[in-house]
Design a protein around this motif. Structure first.
Motif, PDB file in Angstrom:
ATOM      1  N   ASP A 154       0.818  -1.221   0.000  1.00 44.86           N
ATOM      2  CA  ASP A 154       0.000   0.000   0.000  1.00 44.86           C
ATOM      3  C   ASP A 154       0.848   1.266   0.000  1.00 44.86           C
ATOM      4  O   ASP A 154       0.299   2.372  -0.083  1.00 44.86           O
ATOM      5  CB  ASP A 154      -0.910   0.027   1.231  1.00 44.86           C
ATOM      6  N   ALA A 155       2.167   1.146   0.102  1.00 41.97           N
ATOM      7  CA  ALA A 155       3.013   2.332   0.196  1.00 41.97           C
ATOM      8  C   ALA A 155       2.806   3.301  -0.968  1.00 41.97           C
ATOM      9  O   ALA A 155       2.706   4.518  -0.748  1.00 41.97           O
ATOM     10  CB  ALA A 155       4.478   1.928   0.318  1.00 41.97           C
ATOM     11  N   PRO A 156       2.741   2.826  -2.223  1.00 44.98           N
ATOM     12  CA  PRO A 156       2.495   3.784  -3.316  1.00 44.98           C
ATOM     13  C   PRO A 156       1.174   4.540  -3.171  1.00 44.98           C
ATOM     14  O   PRO A 156       1.097   5.729  -3.495  1.00 44.98           O
ATOM     15  CB  PRO A 156       2.491   2.889  -4.560  1.00 44.98           C
ATOM     16  N   ALA A 157       0.136   3.867  -2.667  1.00 47.16           N
ATOM     17  CA  ALA A 157      -1.153   4.540  -2.483  1.00 47.16           C
ATOM     18  C   ALA A 157      -1.066   5.585  -1.378  1.00 47.16           C
ATOM     19  O   ALA A 157      -1.675   6.667  -1.475  1.00 47.16           O
ATOM     20  CB  ALA A 157      -2.236   3.510  -2.164  1.00 47.16           C
ATOM     21  N   VAL A 158      -0.320   5.283  -0.307  1.00 50.18           N
ATOM     22  CA  VAL A 158      -0.117   6.253   0.767  1.00 50.18           C
ATOM     23  C   VAL A 158       0.605   7.482   0.228  1.00 50.18           C
ATOM     24  O   VAL A 158       0.206   8.631   0.493  1.00 50.18           O
ATOM     25  CB  VAL A 158       0.682   5.613   1.920  1.00 50.18           C
TER      26      VAL A 158
END
Length: 393
Positions: A154-158
């Motif tokens: 989920d890091a890219p979405a964060v």
């Protein structure tokens, strides 16, 4: 006296200066070199007597990246205080930053008088505050929002949530490489740096917001939950994330929250008790006025022009009579005739950051001359999002 870039051979001297000024240890791992940072040192013979770091950031103003020299680590040895060493190394840094393409410089100030004399002016502040967990009692996750714990995937979405919100503001840092790494290792570091990152996800599965939190020690009196960032594109996402923090009420009576000072999160807190714990004033200086005007975004749908005169002895290329022209969300600086307002170099910093009215600038001694008609034009041309900052450097 000689000014030069610091090298690996200067690591111990530089780190020792920082320890003496700011405390901490002699950890040489913090002395990094390479892309994204230039370290300048002022030497008296072989002795390092002053230093300053130029971090190569972009600041997002009006949705556009503005090349920035983020200044940090400014230190003068106690034996050479009062000799103008800080001014010397800072002047050199600003001139060389212009050569590499920076058009503004920003910093968190420790000595207001020094930095104001160099043309910096406060444009916003980072605020660390606290509120009782009881202030969030009764909050529920709104319909259409689901909460879940973030994983490395989920890091890219964060990051995208931050990028989208930062682009809507002014002065937020553009969190892109090289100073903000991306990739698999950086994703893992982002998620593991805190105890938990809770996501607010809509019915379509899109991450609308996140809160990064760290659970302090203990239970009950004195226990604290720290939310280092809470950002959401939507009001329902903000409410859902606050509901997640409210769930700690039984074990942590206090929540610490880092904000830009103007976050919409304040509008969603139903209870009483918010207090400010720490304020970090953030200052901006214009390095290249024409370049800054051209780089930043301006209010779309607004067209106009204003004559302004600027005097800047430290960066003399900014001095002169100018005509500020805004149209179609873009700006440019043309030769002027001196018939408008006079703006100090400190005032030009506030104008580039945006959203501060001409009347306030006059009361602060940063705008003079002209009349009410000039102030009205200035207010319209520089309208826009209020500046904010979350990152510290």
């Amino acid at each position: 006296m000689e000014i030069r870039e610091l090298t690996r051979d200067d690591a111990m001297a530089s780190t020792a200066m920082s320890r003496n000024a700011f405390g901490g240890s002699l950890d040489l791992s913090f002395f990094t070199l390479g892309a994204g940072i230039t370290r300048w040192g002022l030497f008296d013979g072989a002795d390092l007597v002053a230093k300053a770091n130029d971090r190569h950031y972009d600041s997002l103003i009006g949705g556009r990246p503005v090349p920035t020299a983020g200044v940090g680590g400014v230190v003068v040895t106690p034996e050479t205080h009062g000799r103008g060493s800080a001014r010397t190394v800072m002047t050199h840094l600003l001139h060389r930053a212009r050569e590499r393409g920076a058009v503004i410089s920003t910093l968190f100030r420790t000595v207001p008088a020094l930095y104001r004399s160099l043309g910096y002016e406060q444009v916003t502040e980072r605020v660390d505050g606290a509120l009782p967990s009881a202030a969030l009692r009764g909050m529920r996750v709104p319909a259409g929002i689901t909460l879940r714990r973030a994983t490395v995937a989920d890091a890219p979405a964060v990051r995208q949530v931050y990028d989208d919100i930062a682009a809507q503001g002014s002065c937020w840092l553009d969190r892109r490489p090289p100073l903000f790494p991306r990739g698999t290792a950086a994703d893992a570091d982002l998620i593991s740096a805190v105890h938990g990152t809770t996501l607010a996800v809509d019915d379509a599965g899109t991450v609308q917001g996140y809160v990064r939190w760290t659970r302090g020690d203990g239970v009950g009196t004195g226990a604290v939950l720290t939310a280092s960032e809470l950002l959401s594109r939507t009001a329902s996402g903000t409410a859902g994330l606050l509901a997640a923090l409210a769930s700690f009420d039984a074990v942590t009576p206090e929540i610490h929250l880092r904000t830009t000072g103007t976050d919409p999160v304040f509008w969603a807190v139903p209870g009483y008790g918010w207090r400010v714990e720490k304020v970090e004033p953030y200052l901006l200086r214009v390095i290249d006025l024409a370049g800054a005007v051209a780089a930043r975004g301006w209010p779309v749908g607004v067209s106009g022009a204003l004559e302004l005169t600027v005097t800047d002895p430290l960066c003399p290329w900014n001095s002169g009579d100018h005509r500020l022209v805004i149209e179609g969300g873009r700006g440019r600086l043309e030769p002027g005739d001196g018939s408008g307002v006079s703006v100090t170099v400190n005032g030009s910093a506030v104008l580039i950051a945006g959203s501060i009215g001409a009347a306030a600038l006059r009361r602060g001694g940063m705008v003079a001359g002209g009349g009410a008609e000039h102030d009205a034009v200035l207010d319209v041309l520089t309208a826009g999002p209020r500046p904010g900052i979350l990152d510290f450097f």
